[in-house]
Scaffold this active site. Sequence first.
Site, PDB file in Angstrom:
ATOM      1  N   GLU A 256     -53.014  66.013 -92.656  1.00  7.79           N
ATOM      2  CA  GLU A 256     -54.010  65.519 -93.613  1.00  7.79           C
ATOM      3  C   GLU A 256     -55.343  65.642 -92.912  1.00  7.79           C
ATOM      4  O   GLU A 256     -55.615  64.907 -91.959  1.00  7.79           O
ATOM      5  CB  GLU A 256     -53.740  64.040 -93.943  1.00  7.79           C
ATOM      6  N   CYS A 295     -61.760  60.085 -96.287  1.00  5.58           N
ATOM      7  CA  CYS A 295     -61.451  61.515 -96.413  1.00  5.58           C
ATOM      8  C   CYS A 295     -61.586  61.981 -97.855  1.00  5.58           C
ATOM      9  O   CYS A 295     -61.801  63.159 -98.114  1.00  5.58           O
ATOM     10  CB  CYS A 295     -60.034  61.781 -95.921  1.00  5.58           C
TER      11      CYS A 295
HETATM   12  P1  NAP Z   1     -59.909  63.156 -85.087  1.00  4.82           P
HETATM   13  O1  NAP Z   1     -60.965  63.081 -84.062  1.00  4.82           O
HETATM   14  O2  NAP Z   1     -59.380  64.479 -85.457  1.00  4.82           O
HETATM   15  O3  NAP Z   1     -58.741  62.196 -84.578  1.00  4.82           O
HETATM   16  C1  NAP Z   1     -57.628  61.920 -85.377  1.00  4.82           C
HETATM   17  C2  NAP Z   1     -56.520  61.372 -84.505  1.00  4.82           C
HETATM   18  O4  NAP Z   1     -56.066  62.410 -83.637  1.00  4.82           O
HETATM   19  C3  NAP Z   1     -56.926  60.228 -83.604  1.00  4.82           C
HETATM   20  O5  NAP Z   1     -55.875  59.315 -83.477  1.00  4.82           O
HETATM   21  C4  NAP Z   1     -57.193  60.933 -82.287  1.00  4.82           C
HETATM   22  O6  NAP Z   1     -57.093  60.085 -81.185  1.00  4.82           O
HETATM   23  C5  NAP Z   1     -56.090  61.937 -82.292  1.00  4.82           C
HETATM   24  N1  NAP Z   1     -56.292  63.087 -81.419  1.00  4.82           N
HETATM   25  C6  NAP Z   1     -57.453  63.620 -80.974  1.00  4.82           C
HETATM   26  N2  NAP Z   1     -57.197  64.720 -80.227  1.00  4.82           N
HETATM   27  C7  NAP Z   1     -55.842  64.882 -80.202  1.00  4.82           C
HETATM   28  C8  NAP Z   1     -54.965  65.832 -79.605  1.00  4.82           C
HETATM   29  N3  NAP Z   1     -55.427  66.846 -78.888  1.00  4.82           N
HETATM   30  N4  NAP Z   1     -53.633  65.681 -79.790  1.00  4.82           N
HETATM   31  C9  NAP Z   1     -53.144  64.662 -80.534  1.00  4.82           C
HETATM   32  N5  NAP Z   1     -53.939  63.732 -81.124  1.00  4.82           N
HETATM   33  C10 NAP Z   1     -55.265  63.850 -80.973  1.00  4.82           C
HETATM   34  O7  NAP Z   1     -60.396  62.494 -86.462  1.00  4.82           O
HETATM   35  P2  NAP Z   1     -61.112  61.075 -86.647  1.00  4.82           P
HETATM   36  O8  NAP Z   1     -62.503  61.211 -86.159  1.00  4.82           O
HETATM   37  O9  NAP Z   1     -60.261  59.978 -86.113  1.00  4.82           O
HETATM   38  O10 NAP Z   1     -61.098  60.925 -88.224  1.00  4.82           O
HETATM   39  C11 NAP Z   1     -62.072  61.457 -89.053  1.00  4.82           C
HETATM   40  C12 NAP Z   1     -61.588  62.708 -89.725  1.00  4.82           C
HETATM   41  O11 NAP Z   1     -60.322  62.464 -90.318  1.00  4.82           O
HETATM   42  C13 NAP Z   1     -62.474  63.158 -90.866  1.00  4.82           C
HETATM   43  O12 NAP Z   1     -62.668  64.541 -90.769  1.00  4.82           O
HETATM   44  C14 NAP Z   1     -61.690  62.811 -92.121  1.00  4.82           C
HETATM   45  O13 NAP Z   1     -61.956  63.642 -93.225  1.00  4.82           O
HETATM   46  C15 NAP Z   1     -60.298  62.965 -91.649  1.00  4.82           C
HETATM   47  N6  NAP Z   1     -59.398  62.135 -92.439  1.00  4.82           N
HETATM   48  C16 NAP Z   1     -58.520  62.745 -93.276  1.00  4.82           C
HETATM   49  C17 NAP Z   1     -57.669  61.981 -94.057  1.00  4.82           C
HETATM   50  C18 NAP Z   1     -56.666  62.613 -94.978  1.00  4.82           C
HETATM   51  O14 NAP Z   1     -55.787  61.896 -95.444  1.00  4.82           O
HETATM   52  N7  NAP Z   1     -56.733  63.882 -95.262  1.00  4.82           N
HETATM   53  C19 NAP Z   1     -57.728  60.590 -93.992  1.00  4.82           C
HETATM   54  C20 NAP Z   1     -58.637  60.004 -93.120  1.00  4.82           C
HETATM   55  C21 NAP Z   1     -59.470  60.787 -92.347  1.00  4.82           C
HETATM   56  P3  NAP Z   1     -58.405  59.390 -80.541  1.00  4.82           P
HETATM   57  O15 NAP Z   1     -59.026  58.577 -81.612  1.00  4.82           O
HETATM   58  O16 NAP Z   1     -57.846  58.608 -79.424  1.00  4.82           O
HETATM   59  O17 NAP Z   1     -59.284  60.531 -80.108  1.00  4.82           O
END
Ligand code: NAP
Length: 516
Positions: A256, A295
Amino acid sequence: MISLQSYVGGRWVTGSGDPKTLHDPATEAVLGDVRPGGLDFGAALAHARTRGGPALRALGFRQRGELLKALAGKLHEHRDELIEIAARNGGNTRGDAKFDLDGASGTLAFYAQLATSMPAGNCLPDGEGLQLGRTPRFWGQHVWLPRPGVAVHVNAFNFPAWGMGEKMACALLAGVPVIEKAGTPSALLAYRIAQLVIESGILPEGAFQFVAGSVSGLLDLLGPMDAVAFTGSSATGALIRGNRNLVARNVRVNLEADSINSAVLGPDPEADSDTYGQFLANVVVDMTQKAGQKCTAVRRILVPSGQLDEVADALRERLQAIVPGNPLQADVRMGPVASAEQLRDVRAGIDRLAAVAQVVTGGSRPLPGPGYFVPPTLLRARDPDAAVLHELEVFGPCATMIGYDGSAAAAIDLCNRGGGSLVASAYSDDRSFVEQLVLGIAPWHGRVWLGSEKTQGQALGPGAVLPGTIHGGPGRAGGGEELGGLRGLSLYLQRTAVQGDRAVVGRTFGGEGQPG
Ligand code: NAP
């Protein structure tokens, strides 16, 4: 000041490595920290495989539904405490926090209710049986069964409660133990929920584990019966999808990711109509709820070119009435973005949009005082073809109006340039326009939300994800699918075609009586 712990292998452990600091985004006060490394993921997986999974599968669907009901009740019991944590560590207003928390408990309760109409055991027939041989004696029946694996859930920072709750609901009901990883900037809320889950003793040991910090290395240990459900940015999603072990062992992965969602004002609504009023109200909610960190929030607002001035005026007036502030104050309607990093990214994103669009209200300039505040920011595109409008997700209270000629064809072209989105909404009472639009954009969207005179006041807006219908979207949105009632369990169940004597197959697996 609190050091968050993880619950792995049946105990709470503090990680190691350089701590990441957690802040109150309204005051920048330090609340705690998370140490990213040092967890024994091999032991965590073994714990889930040998204890959590077998214990869950010993229960069957209906009894697992009872567990979800109890979890929903536990969250509800602690609602006020959790709302306060969401305000302090997530910058959530009371309304934002309720949206997240009630979304979590509501989804758990929804799946608990769904379970009451499921089989008591673990075998879920999928559709009707069918004749496969020359006579009905040779019969086929598709069945769903729990996969004896582990579900690794990687959650985004913006919905610490709902993100975890909705994934857990589907996996646990399916009979699969979970390892939940919280998004770090807002991890305090997820941590407190994890404590409540463990302290409650509702779930069998090993069915629920929690990671505060990093899951680095965990994905390399997963096998063919395991599943990863990820929510976050497209960039991180791509890293996960490309993990060599996950690819080599065909581990199921559901992504997602981010999305450039659109709201389309049709050519017909008059400024004094309910449809037009709904459009304005939903756009404002979407832009400002959770400070735009949803999102599903609208990023592109498509307006017939002749109405751009009046829509800009109406939205400006409404958005300027929403002054960001500390969400602990009762009259504040929009809090800060979640972290200093988010603030930096959102400001930089607004600047990139402002290079091709006029700022109607808000903007990227810093606001006085501490806190990661961004004003509601509305832009008006100078050139609807500018690529950045359709490619850049500014994950904050920000959206851009784009003029179009009022035809369904033009709206379809613009909506689909998002490269695959979670949701598009359209506001029109012109059935022909709506039909053309839906048929044109549906393949590029996970959800299409239609507002009209008849729907006024009937439902939550397009930003709300409901457990009965799917959440996800093609292409850039990750290509995944969650929720949608029983469909949400499919990531965790194996569908198998059982073929043989109808007397055995139909009766044992298809729920048939004595076949004729
Ligand atoms: P993110 O930086 O991509 O992080 C998402 C999750 O992945 C966090 O738990 C993060 O941990 C973890 N992570 C980071 N690098 C990783 C790696 N190499 N391997 C495994 N896990 C890793 O996104 P975010 O800033 O938390 O969230 C914002 C984004 O999420 C926005 O773009 C939004 O559109 C999207 N989003 C999408 C949905 C949907 O349902 N489609 C819902 C909500 C949000 P850390 O926090 O510890 O870095």
